[in-house]
Design a protein around this motif. Structure first.
Motif, PDB file in Angstrom:
ATOM      1  N   ARG A  73     -68.184 -84.521  42.194  1.00 32.98           N
ATOM      2  CA  ARG A  73     -67.069 -84.451  41.602  1.00 32.98           C
ATOM      3  C   ARG A  73     -66.817 -83.007  41.076  1.00 32.98           C
ATOM      4  NH1 ARG A  73     -64.655 -88.757  43.119  1.00 32.98           N
ATOM      5  NH2 ARG A  73     -65.852 -90.637  42.603  1.00 32.98           N
ATOM      6  N   VAL A  74     -67.628 -82.119  40.791  1.00 32.47           N
ATOM      7  CA  VAL A  74     -67.548 -80.681  40.412  1.00 32.47           C
ATOM      8  C   VAL A  74     -66.674 -80.003  41.525  1.00 32.47           C
ATOM      9  CG1 VAL A  74     -68.638 -78.546  40.247  1.00 32.47           C
ATOM     10  CG2 VAL A  74     -69.745 -80.331  38.917  1.00 32.47           C
ATOM     11  N   LEU A  75     -67.160 -80.266  42.863  1.00 32.77           N
ATOM     12  CA  LEU A  75     -66.512 -79.735  43.808  1.00 32.77           C
ATOM     13  C   LEU A  75     -65.070 -80.291  44.022  1.00 32.77           C
ATOM     14  CD1 LEU A  75     -69.332 -79.480  46.755  1.00 32.77           C
ATOM     15  CD2 LEU A  75     -68.285 -77.580  45.314  1.00 32.77           C
ATOM     16  N   ALA A 112     -60.426 -76.950  51.500  1.00 30.27           N
ATOM     17  CA  ALA A 112     -61.357 -75.689  50.675  1.00 30.27           C
ATOM     18  C   ALA A 112     -62.778 -76.664  50.238  1.00 30.27           C
ATOM     19  CB  ALA A 112     -60.573 -75.308  49.629  1.00 30.27           C
ATOM     20  N   HIS A 113     -62.260 -77.902  49.719  1.00 31.51           N
ATOM     21  CA  HIS A 113     -63.405 -78.673  49.230  1.00 31.51           C
ATOM     22  C   HIS A 113     -64.346 -78.900  50.419  1.00 31.51           C
ATOM     23  CE1 HIS A 113     -64.718 -82.985  47.619  1.00 31.51           C
ATOM     24  NE2 HIS A 113     -65.582 -82.040  47.665  1.00 31.51           N
ATOM     25  N   LEU A 114     -63.808 -79.275  51.590  1.00 31.60           N
ATOM     26  CA  LEU A 114     -64.918 -79.479  52.718  1.00 31.60           C
ATOM     27  C   LEU A 114     -65.913 -77.913  52.919  1.00 31.60           C
ATOM     28  CD1 LEU A 114     -65.685 -81.496  54.990  1.00 31.60           C
ATOM     29  CD2 LEU A 114     -63.715 -80.615  56.154  1.00 31.60           C
ATOM     30  N   VAL A 115     -65.099 -76.885  52.841  1.00 26.79           N
ATOM     31  CA  VAL A 115     -65.925 -75.685  53.345  1.00 26.79           C
ATOM     32  C   VAL A 115     -66.812 -75.513  52.115  1.00 26.79           C
ATOM     33  CG1 VAL A 115     -65.578 -73.376  53.237  1.00 26.79           C
ATOM     34  CG2 VAL A 115     -63.951 -74.762  54.554  1.00 26.79           C
ATOM     35  N   ALA A 116     -66.303 -75.742  50.871  1.00 21.79           N
ATOM     36  CA  ALA A 116     -67.364 -75.952  49.818  1.00 21.79           C
ATOM     37  C   ALA A 116     -68.401 -76.584  50.051  1.00 21.79           C
ATOM     38  CB  ALA A 116     -66.636 -75.873  48.556  1.00 21.79           C
ATOM     39  N   MET A 170     -67.482 -88.783  52.448  1.00 24.30           N
ATOM     40  CA  MET A 170     -67.121 -87.656  53.407  1.00 24.30           C
ATOM     41  C   MET A 170     -65.972 -88.171  54.493  1.00 24.30           C
ATOM     42  SD  MET A 170     -68.952 -84.979  53.127  1.00 24.30           S
ATOM     43  CE  MET A 170     -68.744 -84.498  54.831  1.00 24.30           C
ATOM     44  N   VAL A 171     -65.891 -89.367  54.898  1.00 23.57           N
ATOM     45  CA  VAL A 171     -64.775 -89.637  55.753  1.00 23.57           C
ATOM     46  C   VAL A 171     -63.411 -89.446  55.084  1.00 23.57           C
ATOM     47  CG1 VAL A 171     -63.812 -91.639  56.861  1.00 23.57           C
ATOM     48  CG2 VAL A 171     -66.264 -91.203  56.854  1.00 23.57           C
ATOM     49  N   GLY A 172     -63.433 -89.959  53.632  1.00 29.25           N
ATOM     50  CA  GLY A 172     -62.351 -89.648  52.968  1.00 29.25           C
ATOM     51  C   GLY A 172     -61.973 -88.330  52.742  1.00 29.25           C
ATOM     52  N   LEU A 173     -62.619 -87.264  52.603  1.00 24.70           N
ATOM     53  CA  LEU A 173     -62.504 -85.953  52.581  1.00 24.70           C
ATOM     54  C   LEU A 173     -61.956 -85.262  53.998  1.00 24.70           C
ATOM     55  CD1 LEU A 173     -62.666 -83.236  51.132  1.00 24.70           C
ATOM     56  CD2 LEU A 173     -65.022 -83.196  51.612  1.00 24.70           C
ATOM     57  N   CYS A 174     -62.732 -85.878  54.701  1.00 31.08           N
ATOM     58  CA  CYS A 174     -62.226 -85.313  56.140  1.00 31.08           C
ATOM     59  C   CYS A 174     -60.717 -85.866  56.445  1.00 31.08           C
ATOM     60  CB  CYS A 174     -63.295 -85.711  57.307  1.00 31.08           C
ATOM     61  SG  CYS A 174     -64.810 -84.770  57.152  1.00 31.08           S
ATOM     62  N   ARG A 175     -60.780 -87.003  56.122  1.00 33.37           N
ATOM     63  CA  ARG A 175     -59.197 -87.384  56.366  1.00 33.37           C
ATOM     64  C   ARG A 175     -58.097 -86.984  55.516  1.00 33.37           C
ATOM     65  NH1 ARG A 175     -60.301 -92.836  55.851  1.00 33.37           N
ATOM     66  NH2 ARG A 175     -60.740 -92.807  58.080  1.00 33.37           N
ATOM     67  N   SER A 176     -58.587 -86.624  54.255  1.00 33.32           N
ATOM     68  CA  SER A 176     -57.675 -85.931  53.519  1.00 33.32           C
ATOM     69  C   SER A 176     -57.505 -84.218  54.117  1.00 33.32           C
ATOM     70  CB  SER A 176     -58.046 -85.747  52.096  1.00 33.32           C
ATOM     71  OG  SER A 176     -58.222 -87.051  51.426  1.00 33.32           O
ATOM     72  N   ALA A 177     -58.195 -83.920  54.569  1.00 34.79           N
ATOM     73  CA  ALA A 177     -58.369 -82.513  55.124  1.00 34.79           C
ATOM     74  C   ALA A 177     -57.242 -82.462  56.371  1.00 34.79           C
ATOM     75  CB  ALA A 177     -59.791 -81.891  55.105  1.00 34.79           C
ATOM     76  N   GLY A 178     -56.964 -83.578  56.869  1.00 32.65           N
ATOM     77  CA  GLY A 178     -56.229 -83.599  58.255  1.00 32.65           C
ATOM     78  C   GLY A 178     -56.960 -83.844  59.457  1.00 32.65           C
TER      79      GLY A 178
END
Length: 209
Positions: free
Chosen positions: A88-90, A100-104, A151-159
Motif C-alpha cells: 500500500r505504501v508503494l 513506476a510502482h512496478l520498478v519500485a 501482481m497481475v493487476g499491477l502488470c496489467r495496469s502497467a500496460g
C-alpha cells in the motif's frame, strides 16, 4: 514480501500497550514467536521458549492462543499484514504511475532478499509444515494467491499484455532469489535479482511496442 528483522514488540507502532507503555502480553508473544520461528524454524521452537523470551509464561500464552498451531497462524497473519502495508505504501507513493510502482517493487523486493538470509516466512511455513490439514497451509495459499493477483493487476495496469506471465515470472524469480540467498549467500545468483527482474519487465514491455 516480508521483513522479520525488527525486535520483538517493535514491529507495530499501533499495537496495544499496557499502562507502563510496554506492549501487552499477547503482542509480545506474537512478536517474539514470529522472530523465533523465522530464525529457527516452526518445528524446533517450543511454546515454553517463546513464553520465556516474551517475558511471560505458558499459562498466559495458552490463554491467548489455544495451541502452538494457532500461534503460528497468528504470526503468519502478521507477516501477511506487513507485506500488505508495504504494498500500500508503494501504491500510494506511485499513484497513477503503475510502471513506476512496478520498478519500485523490484527495488523493494531486492532489499528484502539481501537484508534477510532466512527467506520468506510464508514460504518457509509451506515447506516445513507438511500436514495437508495444518491451518497454516491454507493461510499461506490464500496469502500467496492474493499477492499473485495484485501482481497481475499491477502488470496489467502497467500496460503489459501478458500480465499474468510477467507476474508469475517475477514471483518465481523472487521466490528463487530468496531460496538462493539462504543456500549460497548474498553474493550468489540473488545478487542479480534487480538486473534480471528489470530485464524481464523490459522484455515483456517490448512486445507491446
Amino acid at each position: 514480501m516480508d521483513r522479520a528483522t525488527s525486535k520483538p514488540g517493535d514491529r507495530s507502532p499501533t499495537s496495544a500497550c499496557c499502562s507502563d507503555g510496554k506492549p501487552k502480553p499477547r503482542d509480545r508473544i506474537v512478536a517474539t514467536a514470529r522472530d523465533m520461528f523465522h530464525q529457527h524454524g516452526f518445528r524446533p521452537v517450543g511454546v515454553e521458549a517463546i513464553a520465556e523470551a516474551a517475558g511471560t509464561n505458558k499459562m498466559t500464552l495458552y490463554r491467548h492462543f489455544g495451541s502452538k498451531d494457532e500461534l503460528i497462524v497468528e504470526c503468519l497473519k502478521s507477516v501477511a499484514a506487513e507485506a500488505e502495508a508495504q504494498w500500500r505504501v508503494l501504491e500510494a507513493r506511485h499513484a497513477g504511475n503503475p510502471r513506476a510502482h512496478l520498478v519500485a517493487w523490484v527495488r523493494e523486493a531486492a532489499d528484502c532478499v539481501l537484508a534477510d538470509g532466512r527467506g520468506c516466512s510464508l514460504a518457509n511455513a509451506a515447506v516445513e509444515l507438511t500436514e495437508a490439514h495444518h491451518p497454516a497451509r491454507r493461510l499461506v495459499e490464500l496469502c500467496k494467491s492474493a499477492y499473485r493477483d495484485r501482481m497481475v493487476g499491477l502488470c496489467r495496469s502497467a500496460g503489459i499484455a501478458q500480465a499474468e506471465n510477467l507476474a508469475d515470472a517475477l514471483s518465481l524469480l523472487l521466490e528463487g532469489a530468496r531460496v538462493s540467498r539462504q543456500s549460497v549467500g548474498a553474493e550468489g545468483p540473488s545478487a542479480k535479482f534487480v538486473r534480471t527482474a528489470e530485464a524481464m519487465i523490459a522484455a515483456f514491455a517490448s512486445e507491446e511496442a
